[in-house]
Design a protein around this motif. Structure first.
Motif, PDB file in Angstrom:
ATOM      1  N   ASP A 196       0.808  -1.218   0.000  1.00 34.05           N
ATOM      2  CA  ASP A 196       0.000   0.000   0.000  1.00 34.05           C
ATOM      3  C   ASP A 196       0.837   1.261   0.000  1.00 34.05           C
ATOM      4  OD1 ASP A 196      -2.570  -1.136  -0.032  1.00 34.05           O
ATOM      5  OD2 ASP A 196      -2.404  -1.616   2.095  1.00 34.05           O
ATOM      6  N   GLY A 197       2.181   1.108   0.002  1.00 30.38           N
ATOM      7  CA  GLY A 197       3.063   2.269  -0.008  1.00 30.38           C
ATOM      8  C   GLY A 197       3.432   2.786   1.362  1.00 30.38           C
ATOM      9  N   ALA A 198       2.947   2.151   2.434  1.00 26.65           N
ATOM     10  CA  ALA A 198       3.288   2.581   3.789  1.00 26.65           C
ATOM     11  C   ALA A 198       4.677   2.078   4.167  1.00 26.65           C
ATOM     12  CB  ALA A 198       2.255   2.058   4.772  1.00 26.65           C
ATOM     13  N   PRO A 199       5.481   2.912   4.857  1.00 29.63           N
ATOM     14  CA  PRO A 199       6.842   2.491   5.219  1.00 29.63           C
ATOM     15  C   PRO A 199       6.834   1.313   6.183  1.00 29.63           C
ATOM     16  CG  PRO A 199       6.255   4.523   6.355  1.00 29.63           C
ATOM     17  CD  PRO A 199       5.173   4.276   5.359  1.00 29.63           C
ATOM     18  N   ILE A 200       7.860   0.466   6.071  1.00 38.37           N
ATOM     19  CA  ILE A 200       8.034  -0.660   6.983  1.00 38.37           C
ATOM     20  C   ILE A 200       9.275  -0.400   7.824  1.00 38.37           C
ATOM     21  CG2 ILE A 200       8.479  -3.128   7.196  1.00 38.37           C
ATOM     22  CD1 ILE A 200       6.996  -3.585   4.625  1.00 38.37           C
ATOM     23  N   GLY A 201       9.087  -0.141   9.109  1.00 43.38           N
ATOM     24  CA  GLY A 201      10.201   0.031  10.019  1.00 43.38           C
ATOM     25  C   GLY A 201      10.645  -1.296  10.595  1.00 43.38           C
ATOM     26  N   GLY A 202      11.894  -1.377  11.001  1.00 45.43           N
ATOM     27  CA  GLY A 202      12.423  -2.582  11.616  1.00 45.43           C
ATOM     28  C   GLY A 202      12.731  -3.704  10.652  1.00 45.43           C
ATOM     29  N   ALA A 203      12.735  -3.418   9.345  1.00 45.62           N
ATOM     30  CA  ALA A 203      13.075  -4.444   8.353  1.00 45.62           C
ATOM     31  C   ALA A 203      14.591  -4.565   8.221  1.00 45.62           C
ATOM     32  CB  ALA A 203      12.463  -4.100   7.003  1.00 45.62           C
ATOM     33  N   THR A 204      15.068  -5.772   8.138  1.00 47.44           N
ATOM     34  CA  THR A 204      16.497  -6.013   7.933  1.00 47.44           C
ATOM     35  C   THR A 204      16.773  -6.085   6.440  1.00 47.44           C
ATOM     36  OG1 THR A 204      16.636  -7.239  10.006  1.00 47.44           O
ATOM     37  CG2 THR A 204      18.426  -7.542   8.430  1.00 47.44           C
ATOM     38  N   VAL A 205      17.679  -5.234   5.963  1.00 43.86           N
ATOM     39  CA  VAL A 205      17.951  -5.107   4.531  1.00 43.86           C
ATOM     40  C   VAL A 205      19.418  -5.410   4.269  1.00 43.86           C
ATOM     41  CG1 VAL A 205      17.872  -3.572   2.533  1.00 43.86           C
ATOM     42  CG2 VAL A 205      16.186  -3.313   4.368  1.00 43.86           C
ATOM     43  N   SER A 206      19.669  -6.287   3.310  1.00 45.23           N
ATOM     44  CA  SER A 206      21.038  -6.605   2.891  1.00 45.23           C
ATOM     45  C   SER A 206      21.235  -6.164   1.446  1.00 45.23           C
ATOM     46  CB  SER A 206      21.311  -8.112   3.003  1.00 45.23           C
ATOM     47  OG  SER A 206      21.185  -8.553   4.341  1.00 45.23           O
TER      48      SER A 206
END
Length: 524
Positions: free
Chosen positions: A454-464
């Motif tokens: 829906d375009g809402a930000p996702i906090g706490g995601a682990t990104v590599s």
């Protein structure tokens, strides 16, 4: 506030004093910025990991715990594609969440020779006669799983309805090889009085690019394409590529599950035959029971020596000196089972447009109405027959209404995807900035934004991520998004060059990463 992480370069060997200084600098950087320090690159293997359930947060975390990076996650089959340290494969195989670990191998376009000749195949299977009765495949969704489609071609553009590029991770499946465009023309080139005509000249063409400019592509991209086909209501796929070795249970399950969902898969049997035709040489995926394997014939209904043979051959179609669309608005002539297969895909679309929507029923009609040619290991049930196949639809019913073969409205061509949802994590933006030095360009920062469907930000995601300069990987990093869904990585003392970023993994609780990295580049 945006979290910043220091990207780490591959470690090189130094003298003891230099190494001690380097370690001290790394420890300081980690203390200041909360950076995870990575070891030197180790041997990795691209794999398909099957799970007992549809993969989610726990399964992605398991892969990461073994040093792996998930590149694609699937729901058509309970599996992910991942890059995994080779030494970790056996440990994952023993995990109770895991059902199987298989190598993510390679499919290749089934080759063809190019020579000048006149088109003849569509007429030979009787498709032209069906066109005269106004059965032209109107609205039937046909996906060309191949090298893409040159949708600017005058004989294809009006039928092109969209697709996806799984090689480059975008929605522009432009052909950079030519093989897919040739196949597409045989299936559905326009009936416009110019060039060539396809077997189903009003079918809706979708380009699913899984093969690169050299004509090769991964097993995992094919699984992703099959999943896309199911999710977007595709009726028929053409698969003019193959592998001589069995890709494994997960690729087979992807074909089986998508066929069970109502997709009819047509595939080239392969070009590995010999003149006696005394070997079982049908390749994969054509060899699967859920796929129709198509052999090639010439103008005299004879099998050319190259056409693969064996008990899995189901149908035959013209595959010698087939002229069709090609790159740049041109035309080319090719021979191979790659050219035979789209004749069958197109005729299948004609049968569906005539009123039979069941994939299994269409498959049976194609078998029952084929013209027997001899040895079933060479020709299967025989040569595809468009007139008889269309006539077999509803023998006791009135003629079909070809003006409205699909009751539901078509989606917009550019966006033939599911509505967004909150359970999908996407890389919505990749941006670059520089800082430091007299000209404020010494250090390079890459900012990654993760959001849901829906375009809402996702906090706490682990990104590599992997960072590349001038096409070569120079650094890797892992960080966590803030409440705005942003995580930043900084490369100190970045050299001059053109940089690009590949996201290798996103792990977010309650959301599954869609596996794609948007196109991006920054030159300094």
């Amino acid at each position: 506030m945006t979290y910043t992480h220091i990207l780490t370069r591959p470690v090189r060997f130094f003298g003891f004093a230099a190494l001690a200084a380097l370690l001290a600098a790394i420890i300081f950087a980690g203390a200041a910025f909360g950076t995870t320090v990575f070891a030197a690159p180790i041997e990795r293997t691209d794999v398909l990991i099957g799970f007992k359930n549809i993969p989610g947060f726990a399964e992605h975390t398991l892969v990461r715990a073994h040093g792996g990076a998930v590149t694609k996650s699937f729901h058509l089959v309970p599996a992910v594609a991942a890059s995994l340290p080779s030494a970790a494969i056996r440990a994952l195989e023993r995990n109770p969440l895991v059902s199987v670990v298989e190598i993510d191998g390679e499919f290749t376009a089934i080759g063809h020779s190019v020579e000048l000749d006149n088109t003849w195949g569509v007429a030979h299977v009787g498709a032209g006669s069906v066109h005269h009765d106004s059965v032209v495949g109107t609205g039937i969704k046909v996906a060309i799983i191949d090298t893409g489609i040159d949708y600017t071609h005058s004989d294809l553009g009006a039928n092109y309805a969209g697709g996806h590029d799984f090689v480059n991770g975008d929605n522009d499946p432009m052909d950079d090889n030519g093989h897919g465009t040739h196949v597409a023309g045989t299936a559905a080139a326009l009936l416009n009085g110019a060039g060539v005509v396809g077997a189903a000249p009003e079918a809706r063409l979708y380009g699913l690019k899984v093969l690169n400019a050299s004509g090769s592509g991964s097993f995992s991209d094919v699984i992703a394409a099959l999943q896309w086909a199911v999710d977007n209501g595709v009726s028929v796929t053409n698969n003019s590529y193959g592998s001589s070795r069995d890709p494994g249970t997960l690729v087979q399950a992807a074909f089986d599950n998508s066929a069970a969902a109502g997709v009819l898969h047509i595939a080239a049997a392969g070009n590995e035959g010999n003149c006696p035709g005394n070997r079982n040489t049908v390749g994969y995926p054509a060899r699967y029971a859920s796929v129709v394997a198509v052999a090639a014939t010439d103008k005299n209904d004879k099998r050319p020596c190259f056409s693969s043979t064996g008990p899995d051959v189901e149908l035959s179609a013209p595959g010698v000196s087939i002229t069709s669309t090609y790159l740049g608005g041109s035309y080319a002539t090719g021979s191979g089972t790659s050219m035979a297969s789209p004749h069958v895909a197109g005729v299948a679309a004609l049968v569906m447009a005539a009123g039979e929507q069941s994939a299994s029923a269409v498959r049976q009609i194609l078998r029952d109405t084929a013209k027997p040619l001899g040895d079933s290991n060479h020709y299967g049930h025989g040569l595809i027959q468009a007139v008889a196949a269309v006539a077999a639809v509803g023998d006791s019913s009135p003629p079909p209404d070809d003006s409205e073969p699909e009751p539901e409205p078509e989606p917009a061509p550019e966006e033939p995807t599911d509505e967004p949802d909150t359970t999908t994590a996407v890389v919505s933006d990749i941006s670059y900035s520089t800082s430091g030095g007299r000209t404020n360009d010494r250090h390079l920062t890459v900012a990654i934004t993760i959001s849901n469907g829906d375009g809402a930000p996702i906090g706490g995601a682990t990104v590599s991520i992997d960072l590349h300069r001038n096409g070569s990987r120079i650094a890797s990093g892992t960080g966590t998004t803030n409440s705005s869904g942003v995580v930043s990585f900084t490369l100190k003392n970045a050299q001059t060059g053109c940089y690009s970023t590949t996201v290798t993994d996103v792990v977010a609780e309650g959301a599954q990463w869609d596996g794609f990295t948007p196109s991006n580049e920054f030159c300094k």
